[in-house]
Design an enzyme around this catalytic site. Structure first.
Site, mmCIF file in Angstrom:
data_model
loop_
_atom_site.group_PDB
_atom_site.id
_atom_site.type_symbol
_atom_site.label_atom_id
_atom_site.label_comp_id
_atom_site.label_asym_id
_atom_site.label_seq_id
_atom_site.Cartn_x
_atom_site.Cartn_y
_atom_site.Cartn_z
ATOM 1 N N SER A 144 0.834 -1.193 0.000
ATOM 2 C CA SER A 144 0.000 0.000 0.000
ATOM 3 C C SER A 144 0.880 1.258 0.000
ATOM 4 O O SER A 144 1.678 1.449 -0.917
ATOM 5 C CB SER A 144 -0.962 -0.049 1.193
ATOM 6 N N ASP A 358 4.534 23.854 -0.740
ATOM 7 C CA ASP A 358 5.947 23.701 -1.074
ATOM 8 C C ASP A 358 6.401 22.246 -1.000
ATOM 9 O O ASP A 358 7.549 21.959 -0.667
ATOM 10 C CB ASP A 358 6.816 24.562 -0.159
ATOM 11 N N HIS A 411 -7.454 -5.404 -1.063
ATOM 12 C CA HIS A 411 -6.227 -4.664 -0.790
ATOM 13 C C HIS A 411 -5.298 -5.393 0.189
ATOM 14 O O HIS A 411 -4.086 -5.158 0.203
ATOM 15 C CB HIS A 411 -6.600 -3.286 -0.235
#
Length: 433
Positions: A144, A358, A411
């Site tokens: 993951s 940023d 998953h």
């Protein structure tokens, strides 16, 4: 000091490392990393290459194994394994509501946590690799979010890798968080529909629970404010192989009859509290959308904003008519920082991270296009948490990457398949399949 101990079939050694908080300032503040070394009790490991495991998340510690369960037994046939608690998690220097005030106010906390993304995690790996392997490259296994880290590893320090294995974690290389969540909500709707097709009785049960919560606004024993959106977020369960069944049994036991009328049962409240609280993994919520930040656009609570594009998830409208209440999945939103007592003190810190503009880029597409590291990835056909099309697009962008696309698992396939997923990945990465 190292501590060694045995479990059935495996010998564990606890290890600790000191690394810079900011790798661009190696003489500055340092933090501690914890890792658990594992070797086969019968085969040993002195002559075996190293595999470093990076857990999903962000903000989740490495798996706490009991012996050779899950994929670990298969790994120990070929490797010495290092189970790394990524910075801020587990037994590494913690970052929680209890410890972050030591950094100062929300601004200082946000600046501190900005160094806890995949780029810093990979630099941590490179900092400790010489101590662990003697300088030899190692294999990374990324599950993951750990796969996001492995993809950054291929971009930033491929010389440290003998091979890379990624399970359920090929990220978009250039997509904004908005792209991620715009693709996620239709998957959440599909998973909800599939659950209701399996358990049609749950349509009315979920509506009844949602209506009760909307009317009574219960507070759970740990102080968690249970709202309808919080109830809907139990859809996180639908991303695992047994999650639909677990959700069904949760709804089955939702109500008891009391002297005052129907009430949410203590069992339901206890199970919901355990499922929704971020007390064990607060960084999962605080840093989740930051995992996608890599340009001048803020993530700005993307999951919350994208939800507005999908009115089918509006439970109030669903309850006003006869539509099912849809469940949501991996979507961190502002209300979590109001509802969860483990997150409330971090609300302003999370706001500052969501506004940040940023973030450095995480993936070097030119370097990935020229990749020479053997790499293989498992892609789950309709993964709730990582968009399949995004993963396939990334797979095509990494030179030499081999994929196994499967709908046999959700998953959590690496965890629940025993040796099978890892065995398949090793065969692909070695050119044996």
């Amino acid at each position: 000091m190292t501590v060694t101990y045995r479990q059935p079939g495996v010998v564990f050694t606890d290890r600790r490392f000191s690394v810079p908080l900011d790798h661009d300032d190696p003489a500055g503040e340092r933090i501690e990393l914890f890792a658990r070394e594992a070797v086969s009790a019968s085969r040993g490991g002195a002559d075996r290459p190293w595999l470093v495991y990076l857990q999903g998340g962000p903000g989740c510690p490495a798996t706490r194994f009991h012996g050779t369960e899950s994929w670990l037994g298969r790994a120990l046939r070929d490797f010495r394994v290092l189970l790394l608690d990524q910075r801020g998690t587990g037994n590494s220097t913690p970052a929680t509501r209890q410890t972050l005030p030591l950094r100062g106010g929300p601004r200082e906390q946000a600046d501190y946590l900005a160094r806890f993304r995949a780029d810093s995690i990979v630099r941590d790996c490179e900092a400790i690799r010489p101590d662990v392997t003697g300088g030899a490259p190692w294999t990374v296994l990324g599950q993951s979010f750990g796969g996001f880290c492995a993809t950054h590893y291929l971009s930033a320090a491929p010389e440290g890798l003998a091979a890379a294995i990624i399970t359920g974690g090929l990220p978009t290389l250039d997509g904004h968080a908005d792209d991620v969540y715009r693709a996620a909500y239709p998957r959440m709707a599909r998973k909800s529909a599939a659950h209701y097709a399996r358990y049609p009785q749950d349509v009315e049960r979920a509506r009844r629970v949602a209506a009760h919560i909307a009317e009574h606004e219960p507070v759970l024993d740990n102080g968690y404010r249970l709202t309808v959106p919080a109830f809907q977020s139990l859809g996180m369960l639908l991303g695992s192989g047994d999650g639909s069944h677990r959700l069904h049994y949760l709804l089955e036991d939702a109500f008891v009859t009391t002297a005052s009328g129907p009430a949410l049962s203590d069992a339901f409240r206890e199970d919901v509290q355990a499922a929704l609280s971020y007390a064990r993994v607060p960084l999962f919520a605080v840093l989740h959308e930051s995992a996608y930040g890599q340009d001048e656009r803020p993530t700005a609570w993307s999951a919350e904003r994208m939800r507005a594009e999908f009115p089918r998830f509006d439970a109030e409208k669903a309850l006003a008519g006869d539509a099912p209440v849809l469940f949501t999945g991996e979507a961190v939103q502002r209300w979590m920082f109001d509802g969860d007592p483990a997150l409330r003190p971090l609300r302003e810190t999370a706001e500052l991270l969501a506004a940040r503009t940023d973030w450095p880029r995480l993936y070097d597409t030119e370097r990935l296009a020229a990749n020479e590291v053997p790499v293989a990835a498992t892609i789950y056909h309709d993964d709730l948490f990582v968009d399949t099309e995004h993963s396939l697009r990334t797979a095509r962008a990494i030179r030499g990457l081999r994929t196994w696309v499967t709908d046999e698992y959700e998953h959590d396939g690496l965890r629940v398949s025993g040796p099978r997923v890892l065995d398949r990945m090793l065969a692909l990465v070695r050119g044996e399949a």
